[in-house]
Scaffold this active site. Structure first.
Site, PDB file in Angstrom:
ATOM      1  N   LYS A 148       7.430 -46.787 -31.637  1.00 56.15           N
ATOM      2  CA  LYS A 148       7.923 -48.109 -32.034  1.00 56.15           C
ATOM      3  C   LYS A 148       6.890 -48.736 -32.945  1.00 56.15           C
ATOM      4  O   LYS A 148       5.707 -48.390 -32.889  1.00 56.15           O
ATOM      5  CB  LYS A 148       8.120 -48.986 -30.803  1.00 56.15           C
ATOM      6  CG  LYS A 148       9.288 -48.515 -29.968  1.00 56.15           C
ATOM      7  CD  LYS A 148       9.876 -49.678 -29.220  1.00 56.15           C
ATOM      8  CE  LYS A 148      10.973 -49.178 -28.298  1.00 56.15           C
ATOM      9  NZ  LYS A 148      10.980 -49.882 -27.045  1.00 56.15           N
ATOM     10  N   HIS A 151       3.857 -54.323 -33.690  1.00 59.90           N
ATOM     11  CA  HIS A 151       4.294 -55.617 -34.210  1.00 59.90           C
ATOM     12  C   HIS A 151       3.245 -56.702 -34.002  1.00 59.90           C
ATOM     13  O   HIS A 151       2.168 -56.429 -33.460  1.00 59.90           O
ATOM     14  CB  HIS A 151       5.642 -56.011 -33.601  1.00 59.90           C
ATOM     15  CG  HIS A 151       5.638 -56.027 -32.102  1.00 59.90           C
ATOM     16  ND1 HIS A 151       4.975 -56.981 -31.394  1.00 59.90           N
ATOM     17  CD2 HIS A 151       6.201 -55.191 -31.198  1.00 59.90           C
ATOM     18  CE1 HIS A 151       5.134 -56.746 -30.095  1.00 59.90           C
ATOM     19  NE2 HIS A 151       5.858 -55.667 -29.956  1.00 59.90           N
ATOM     20  N   HIS A 154       1.617 -57.114 -30.644  1.00 59.04           N
ATOM     21  CA  HIS A 154       0.555 -56.143 -30.360  1.00 59.04           C
ATOM     22  C   HIS A 154      -0.727 -56.493 -31.105  1.00 59.04           C
ATOM     23  O   HIS A 154      -1.827 -56.178 -30.656  1.00 59.04           O
ATOM     24  CB  HIS A 154       1.007 -54.731 -30.712  1.00 59.04           C
ATOM     25  CG  HIS A 154       2.007 -54.181 -29.749  1.00 59.04           C
ATOM     26  ND1 HIS A 154       3.237 -53.722 -30.133  1.00 59.04           N
ATOM     27  CD2 HIS A 154       1.957 -54.059 -28.398  1.00 59.04           C
ATOM     28  CE1 HIS A 154       3.900 -53.333 -29.052  1.00 59.04           C
ATOM     29  NE2 HIS A 154       3.147 -53.531 -27.994  1.00 59.04           N
TER      30      HIS A 154
HETATM   31  N1  ARG Z   1       3.055 -51.027 -23.634  1.00 60.95           N
HETATM   32  C1  ARG Z   1       3.232 -52.357 -23.139  1.00 60.95           C
HETATM   33  C2  ARG Z   1       3.942 -53.202 -24.184  1.00 60.95           C
HETATM   34  O1  ARG Z   1       3.917 -52.892 -25.344  1.00 60.95           O
HETATM   35  C3  ARG Z   1       1.948 -53.027 -22.766  1.00 60.95           C
HETATM   36  C4  ARG Z   1       1.123 -52.340 -21.720  1.00 60.95           C
HETATM   37  C5  ARG Z   1       0.104 -53.235 -21.098  1.00 60.95           C
HETATM   38  N2  ARG Z   1      -0.747 -52.603 -20.149  1.00 60.95           N
HETATM   39  C6  ARG Z   1      -0.405 -52.226 -18.918  1.00 60.95           C
HETATM   40  N3  ARG Z   1      -1.300 -51.656 -18.164  1.00 60.95           N
HETATM   41  N4  ARG Z   1       0.815 -52.404 -18.455  1.00 60.95           N
HETATM   42  O2  ARG Z   1       4.496 -54.232 -23.858  1.00 60.95           O
END
Ligand code: ARG
Length: 588
Positions: A148, A151, A154
């Site tokens: 993905k 964005h 992030h």
């Molecule tokens: N991949 C997730 C997202 O883009 C965030 C992950 C954050 N870290 C975790 N340990 N859950 O929303």
């Protein structure tokens, strides 16, 4: 001497107020505090006023705020505090203390105070390298989802997390930076199906994430009509969980393709990680988690799925294993934190994500608590608000999505145009443009308090005036250029500090001496904006000093004393910007 509270309201924090327009009205806080029974150090500091007329002292403490605690008249309270402070002032910072009605007025011994301020400013590591000694912090940030686009959301976690890394590092903590990549889950089953139906190797290799995103979106649309697609996707994901080779090969390849793009962004930002242990890394650790939950009688069945019931805590159940037997975001996070505790023995584990994941982390932390681990107290979710993009051109690649990378490259391009306009003879314009452009984006993002939504507009980001990164960088370059012109570098012990007691210089010195405190505050509140605001206060005070106080053409003694101030300012500015993850060009 019959002043009302209002008249005592002063020019204290004019700059603060300017940059804090959105903050709550000060009057209101004051009224509330009159009723208080306890005050923190910061709150007391806030109560201190700077009388507009110096005959009332350099500071004044209105003691009627403390009547609830002392149960005495304000005037008597002021007398009591006066005696206490007298005893504490071993360095002779105060020249005099005077009680006037309910106020305690403090008169500084400027020379001693300046010495102290300068001393605070030039301590090694600004005196904060020992706070976190022998303590470990894990920071889980950035963590984009494979296949993905990266964005703007992030971008925020990446920048906040990176800044927290620098801040904690400065305080002497051992910091472990973890990129918890979203590289596992049913979406990869969908992607495999979509790839086989609507794409091919060449297209993915050529277009990267853009192509993966295209087919993912197509899958979502098509599966609305065709429910079989979902089934097919689920079975591919189950195959992945079972370690089936073909499924894993495609998945791995998607991951590599994505990582190339992510790394480009991290390079631009100057961000790196100690571990890229994404969700897939914990997949094989979920069975142990399940066993432990079972042994601790925490697991129950619900419609074929395995869950931890959190009803009594007013939370929906925490799903551990789905009914098709596969793991899920929650269980992978639980396995991850158990692994991290064992592996790194962290004292704190911080997760930086958007606030929409609040419930997710509450559930995960609760399950850890129920498992009997008292260190669940040390798990901290650090959420942040939204980024609203107004007037930002949508990507030409997909038409309706803003890519973080596009914003970064656009910022560099615009910075280069500005350099061509303002300083066409600058050395290494491209390198400087990168520092300015990227610095501007980072600063804009971190200047906003974490939980506030950010409105992004190019005018706010790249302006050389106001609360922007380029403004601070420009101030730094200005200080550097003064020092370059001065050639000789005076020694701090040899200058006559009494020459620095004019109001402008003195205010600048006060800000210089507060650097350390702002680092602590930023760390305690997980709030890089404290540092960003500090750099603005420092720059503003320095520029005032620069305009009002002749530096290079002053008499030798005065010039030397002022050069010390310039030197401290540049050093702290560079360091503070470093805590935000921003580089300062020497010239711009
Ligand atoms: N991949 C997730 C997202 O883009 C965030 C992950 C954050 N870290 C975790 N340990 N859950 O929303």
């Amino acid at each position: 001497k019959d002043l009302t509270i209002k008249e005592w309201k002063t020019n204290k924090g004019i700059v603060e107020e300017e940059i804090d327009k959105e903050e709550i009205d000060k009057e209101e806080i004051d009224k509330e505090e009159i009723d208080k029974e306890r005050f923190t150090k910061d709150q007391i500091k806030n109560l201190l006023e700077v009388p507009s007329n110096q005959i009332y002292g350099d500071y004044s403490l209105p003691c009627f705020y403390f009547t609830k605690i002392f149960k005495m008249a304000p005037k008597l309270i002021a007398e009591v505090i006066k005696e206490k402070i007298k005893m504490m002032d071993t360095e002779g910072i105060l020249k005099n203390l005077e009680v006037v009605n309910g106020f305690l007025n403090l008169y500084l011994n400027k020379e001693n105070h300046i010495k102290k301020l300068l001393f605070e400013g030039r301590k090694e590591d600004f005196g904060c390298g020992k706070a976190g000694l022998a303590q470990t912090v894990c920071i889980d940030y950035s963590s984009p989802n494979i296949a993905k686009n990266f964005h703007v959301g992030h971008l925020r976690t990446t920048l906040i997390g990176n800044s927290l890394y620098h801040i904690y590092k400065k305080l002497g903590y051992q910091v472990i930076r973890i990129n918890h990549l979203g590289d596992w889950g049913t979406q990869f089953g969908k992607l495999i199906v979509a790839y086989q139906k609507w794409s091919n190797k060449e297209a993915v290799e050529e277009k990267g994430i853009e192509e993966l995103l295209r087919i993912y979106i197509k899958f979502s649309k098509e599966s609305e009509q065709n429910l079989e697609l979902e089934e097919e996707a689920r079975s591919w994901f189950v195959k992945m969980e079972q370690g089936e080779k073909e499924a894993l090969t495609i998945w791995k390849w998607f991951k590599e393709i994505s990582m190339i793009e992510f790394e480009r962004i991290y390079d631009l930002l100057g961000v790196s990680f100690d571990y890229y242990t994404g969700e897939s890394f914990y997949m094989d650790k979920v069975p142990d988690l399940v066993r432990e939950l079972m042994e601790k009688h925490l697991l129950s069945e619900s419609e074929g799925a395995k869950i931890v019931d959190l009803n009594q805590f007013d939370m929906p159940p925490c799903m551990i294993i789905k009914k098709d037997g596969s793991s899920i975001y929650h269980s992978r996070d639980l396995a991850a934190v158990l692994y991290r505790k064992k592996q790194y023995q962290f004292d704190k584990c911080i997760y930086v994500t958007g606030q929409e994941q609040k419930l997710h982390f509450e559930q995960v932390f609760k399950v850890i608590e129920l498992m009997g681990y008292e260190w669940s107290q040390n798990l901290i979710h650090v959420p942040y608000g939204l980024v609203r993009l107004q007037g930002v051109k949508l990507s030409s690649r997909t038409g309706n999505i803003v890519y973080a990378e596009d914003i970064l490259t656009e910022a560099i391009k615009r910075a280069l145009e500005l350099i061509h306009q303002k300083n066409p003879n600058l050395d290494q314009p491209k390198e400087v443009a990168r520092k300015i452009g990227i610095g501007a984006i980072i600063f804009h993002d971190l200047f906003h308090q974490r939980m506030k939504d950010v409105d992004f507009s190019w005018e706010d980001v790249l302006s050389f005036e106001g609360t922007t990164g380029p403004y601070v960088q420009y101030t730094y370059a200005r200080a550097k250029s003064i020092l370059k012109k001065a050639e000789n570098k005076p020694k701090i012990d040899e200058v006559d500090v009494s020459l620095l007691s004019d109001v402008t210089t003195y205010s600048l010195l006060k800000i210089i001496s507060e650097y350390k405190e702002s680092i602590y505050e930023a760390a305690n509140r997980f709030e890089p904006s404290v540092i960003a605001r500090y750099t603005i206060l420092l720059s503003t005070a320095f520029n005032k000093f620069y305009h009002e106080c002749n530096i290079l053409n002053a008499d030798e003694n005065l010039r030397d004393a002022r050069l010390i101030v310039v030197d401290l300012t540049q050093e702290i500015t560079k360091d503070a910007m470093g805590l935000l993850g921003i580089e300062c060009p020497e010239e711009m």
